[in-house]
Design a protein around this motif. Structure first.
Motif, PDB file in Angstrom:
ATOM      1  N   MET A 165      27.118 -34.939  -4.640  1.00 33.96           N
ATOM      2  CA  MET A 165      26.352 -34.095  -3.729  1.00 33.96           C
ATOM      3  C   MET A 165      27.027 -34.085  -2.363  1.00 33.96           C
ATOM      4  SD  MET A 165      22.372 -34.598  -2.559  1.00 33.96           S
ATOM      5  CE  MET A 165      21.749 -34.340  -4.222  1.00 33.96           C
ATOM      6  N   GLY A 166      27.091 -32.917  -1.738  1.00 35.50           N
ATOM      7  CA  GLY A 166      27.706 -32.810  -0.428  1.00 35.50           C
ATOM      8  C   GLY A 166      26.693 -32.570   0.670  1.00 35.50           C
ATOM      9  N   GLU A 167      27.167 -32.677   1.901  1.00 38.64           N
ATOM     10  CA  GLU A 167      26.327 -32.360   3.058  1.00 38.64           C
ATOM     11  C   GLU A 167      26.534 -30.920   3.526  1.00 38.64           C
ATOM     12  OE1 GLU A 167      25.989 -36.137   2.209  1.00 38.64           O
ATOM     13  OE2 GLU A 167      27.962 -35.585   3.006  1.00 38.64           O
ATOM     14  N   PHE A 168      27.716 -30.366   3.243  1.00 35.04           N
ATOM     15  CA  PHE A 168      28.053 -29.024   3.714  1.00 35.04           C
ATOM     16  C   PHE A 168      28.761 -28.245   2.611  1.00 35.04           C
ATOM     17  CE2 PHE A 168      28.217 -31.971   7.271  1.00 35.04           C
ATOM     18  CZ  PHE A 168      27.406 -31.371   8.216  1.00 35.04           C
ATOM     19  N   TYR A 169      28.608 -26.930   2.634  1.00 31.74           N
ATOM     20  CA  TYR A 169      29.332 -26.032   1.724  1.00 31.74           C
ATOM     21  C   TYR A 169      29.823 -24.854   2.553  1.00 31.74           C
ATOM     22  CZ  TYR A 169      29.995 -22.380  -1.839  1.00 31.74           C
ATOM     23  OH  TYR A 169      30.510 -21.361  -2.617  1.00 31.74           O
ATOM     24  N   ILE A 170      31.140 -24.682   2.602  1.00 27.42           N
ATOM     25  CA  ILE A 170      31.754 -23.671   3.467  1.00 27.42           C
ATOM     26  C   ILE A 170      32.695 -22.802   2.654  1.00 27.42           C
ATOM     27  CG2 ILE A 170      33.278 -23.293   5.461  1.00 27.42           C
ATOM     28  CD1 ILE A 170      32.310 -25.974   6.545  1.00 27.42           C
ATOM     29  N   ASN A 171      32.524 -21.487   2.790  1.00 29.49           N
ATOM     30  CA  ASN A 171      33.489 -20.519   2.275  1.00 29.49           C
ATOM     31  C   ASN A 171      33.663 -19.441   3.345  1.00 29.49           C
ATOM     32  OD1 ASN A 171      31.552 -18.278   1.732  1.00 29.49           O
ATOM     33  ND2 ASN A 171      30.724 -19.699   0.206  1.00 29.49           N
ATOM     34  N   PRO A 172      34.533 -18.457   3.163  1.00 30.21           N
ATOM     35  CA  PRO A 172      34.742 -17.474   4.226  1.00 30.21           C
ATOM     36  C   PRO A 172      33.514 -16.617   4.541  1.00 30.21           C
ATOM     37  CG  PRO A 172      36.568 -17.439   2.676  1.00 30.21           C
ATOM     38  CD  PRO A 172      35.493 -18.272   2.055  1.00 30.21           C
ATOM     39  N   TYR A 173      32.469 -16.687   3.707  1.00 27.82           N
ATOM     40  CA  TYR A 173      31.339 -15.769   3.840  1.00 27.82           C
ATOM     41  C   TYR A 173      30.017 -16.457   4.156  1.00 27.82           C
ATOM     42  CZ  TYR A 173      34.975 -13.578   1.125  1.00 27.82           C
ATOM     43  OH  TYR A 173      36.196 -13.138   0.680  1.00 27.82           O
ATOM     44  N   ARG A 174      29.889 -17.727   3.816  1.00 32.20           N
ATOM     45  CA  ARG A 174      28.647 -18.458   4.022  1.00 32.20           C
ATOM     46  C   ARG A 174      28.953 -19.886   4.460  1.00 32.20           C
ATOM     47  NH1 ARG A 174      27.015 -14.004   3.022  1.00 32.20           N
ATOM     48  NH2 ARG A 174      25.247 -13.385   1.709  1.00 32.20           N
ATOM     49  N   LYS A 175      27.975 -20.466   5.162  1.00 31.72           N
ATOM     50  CA  LYS A 175      28.051 -21.862   5.579  1.00 31.72           C
ATOM     51  C   LYS A 175      26.673 -22.480   5.344  1.00 31.72           C
ATOM     52  CE  LYS A 175      29.384 -20.173   9.470  1.00 31.72           C
ATOM     53  NZ  LYS A 175      29.926 -18.855   9.096  1.00 31.72           N
ATOM     54  N   TYR A 176      26.602 -23.478   4.473  1.00 26.73           N
ATOM     55  CA  TYR A 176      25.344 -24.139   4.163  1.00 26.73           C
ATOM     56  C   TYR A 176      25.413 -25.605   4.560  1.00 26.73           C
ATOM     57  CZ  TYR A 176      24.195 -20.206   1.054  1.00 26.73           C
ATOM     58  OH  TYR A 176      23.927 -18.966   0.540  1.00 26.73           O
ATOM     59  N   TYR A 177      24.247 -26.180   4.837  1.00 31.51           N
ATOM     60  CA  TYR A 177      24.172 -27.617   4.988  1.00 31.51           C
ATOM     61  C   TYR A 177      22.940 -28.139   4.272  1.00 31.51           C
ATOM     62  CZ  TYR A 177      20.689 -26.913   8.726  1.00 31.51           C
ATOM     63  OH  TYR A 177      19.586 -26.561   9.447  1.00 31.51           O
ATOM     64  N   ARG A 178      22.980 -29.405   3.911  1.00 31.69           N
ATOM     65  CA  ARG A 178      21.866 -30.037   3.220  1.00 31.69           C
ATOM     66  C   ARG A 178      20.976 -30.744   4.228  1.00 31.69           C
ATOM     67  NH1 ARG A 178      21.267 -35.145   0.974  1.00 31.69           N
ATOM     68  NH2 ARG A 178      23.443 -35.604   1.399  1.00 31.69           N
ATOM     69  N   LYS A 179      19.686 -30.543   4.076  1.00 33.52           N
ATOM     70  CA  LYS A 179      18.732 -31.166   4.983  1.00 33.52           C
ATOM     71  C   LYS A 179      17.646 -31.849   4.177  1.00 33.52           C
ATOM     72  CE  LYS A 179      15.722 -30.251   8.941  1.00 33.52           C
ATOM     73  NZ  LYS A 179      15.173 -29.210   9.844  1.00 33.52           N
ATOM     74  N   GLU A 180      17.480 -33.138   4.402  1.00 29.04           N
ATOM     75  CA  GLU A 180      16.456 -33.877   3.691  1.00 29.04           C
ATOM     76  C   GLU A 180      15.096 -33.623   4.325  1.00 29.04           C
ATOM     77  OE1 GLU A 180      17.497 -37.943   3.548  1.00 29.04           O
ATOM     78  OE2 GLU A 180      19.266 -37.631   2.287  1.00 29.04           O
ATOM     79  N   ASN A 181      14.093 -33.456   3.479  1.00 27.47           N
ATOM     80  CA  ASN A 181      12.726 -33.278   3.936  1.00 27.47           C
ATOM     81  C   ASN A 181      12.096 -34.654   4.102  1.00 27.47           C
ATOM     82  OD1 ASN A 181      10.117 -32.586   4.489  1.00 27.47           O
ATOM     83  ND2 ASN A 181       9.867 -31.209   2.731  1.00 27.47           N
ATOM     84  N   LYS A 182      12.119 -35.173   5.305  1.00 22.42           N
ATOM     85  CA  LYS A 182      11.651 -36.532   5.556  1.00 22.42           C
ATOM     86  C   LYS A 182      10.133 -36.646   5.491  1.00 22.42           C
ATOM     87  CE  LYS A 182      15.667 -37.662   8.388  1.00 22.42           C
ATOM     88  NZ  LYS A 182      16.161 -38.088   9.717  1.00 22.42           N
ATOM     89  N   ASN A 183       9.418 -35.514   5.532  1.00 24.83           N
ATOM     90  CA  ASN A 183       7.958 -35.548   5.482  1.00 24.83           C
ATOM     91  C   ASN A 183       7.427 -35.691   4.056  1.00 24.83           C
ATOM     92  OD1 ASN A 183       7.709 -35.194   8.270  1.00 24.83           O
ATOM     93  ND2 ASN A 183       7.952 -32.979   8.068  1.00 24.83           N
ATOM     94  N   ASP A 184       8.304 -35.492   3.081  1.00 24.40           N
ATOM     95  CA  ASP A 184       7.900 -35.584   1.681  1.00 24.40           C
ATOM     96  C   ASP A 184       8.230 -36.978   1.162  1.00 24.40           C
ATOM     97  OD1 ASP A 184       7.380 -35.359  -0.995  1.00 24.40           O
ATOM     98  OD2 ASP A 184       8.294 -33.377  -1.193  1.00 24.40           O
ATOM     99  N   ARG A 185       7.218 -37.868   1.138  1.00 17.95           N
ATOM    100  CA  ARG A 185       7.463 -39.257   0.755  1.00 17.95           C
ATOM    101  C   ARG A 185       7.584 -39.422  -0.752  1.00 17.95           C
ATOM    102  NH1 ARG A 185       3.336 -42.607   4.789  1.00 17.95           N
ATOM    103  NH2 ARG A 185       4.248 -41.836   6.749  1.00 17.95           N
TER     104      ARG A 185
END
Length: 204
Positions: A165-185
């Motif tokens: 699993m990665g923290e970021f996904y980058i290509n010439p058209y999109r940039k994504y990042y992973r964010k943990e939902n800390k409120n969901d225990r």
């Protein structure tokens, strides 16, 4: 089977995709470099690309001003880390590698090529498992940026537990990042957000 079909589809697209121009490679490099600086990463693992993968090695002189660069070296069924040095030698699967050398080091961040990712920002690779075994054997977890030449995101979960699993996904058209939902225990869910502006990349 979903993963197998998704991989085959993206491989077909990639092989038909023309080699990236300098501008597109630079877009990917620029975003990666921004994340490297933001995370203050000093020891970086990059990759020597196949013909349809982003070529960040061409920007090694810019990267080496701030970082120490390493690349993966195939060893048995896994990888080890070697310092980025010329010349490169063609090995199995047509992959270029530097000369073999023993090095024990701890990387801060890894930039890893993908065939695609799924909704959990987990990697679909070529199916050989080299990167999966490499990261599974580390006693620490570096930040991971996935990158590729096309946009290939499955909106379904199609990966297995062993897929990295990665923290970021980058290509010439999109940039994504992973964010943990800390409120969901109960279920620490993973969210993937389209990153239109650099200042939305979270502090890590």
């Amino acid at each position: 089977m979903q993963k197998i079909h998704f991989r085959a589809l993206q491989k077909t697209k990639l092989k038909k995709y023309p080699n990236l121009h300098f501008k597109q490679d630079f877009q990917i490099f620029k975003e990666c470099f921004y994340i490297i600086k933001k995370l203050k990463a000093k020891k970086i693992l990059i990759f020597i690309p196949l013909v349809y993968e982003p070529n960040l090695v061409k920007f090694r002189h810019l990267l080496s001003k701030k970082c120490i660069l390493f690349v993966p070296f195939m060893q048995d069924k896994s990888l080890k880390i070697v310092k980025l040095r010329l010349p490169f030698i063609k090995k199995r699967f047509g992959i270029l590698e530097p000369m073999n050398s023993f090095l024990e080091t701890k990387i801060d961040l890894a930039i890893v090529p993908v065939i695609g990712i799924d909704k959990n920002l987990k990697r679909i690779g070529h199916g050989q498992g080299f990167y999966d075994r490499f990261f599974a054997n580390l006693h620490y977890k570096p930040n991971i940026i996935f990158t590729q030449s096309i946009h290939a995101l499955s909106e379904k979960k199609i990966t297995q537990n062993h897929d990295i699993m990665g923290e970021f996904y980058i290509n010439p058209y999109r940039k994504y990042y992973r964010k943990e939902n800390k409120n969901d225990r109960v279920n620490n869910r993973i969210c993937i957000r389209y990153n239109r502006h650099r200042n939305r990349i979270p502090n890590c």
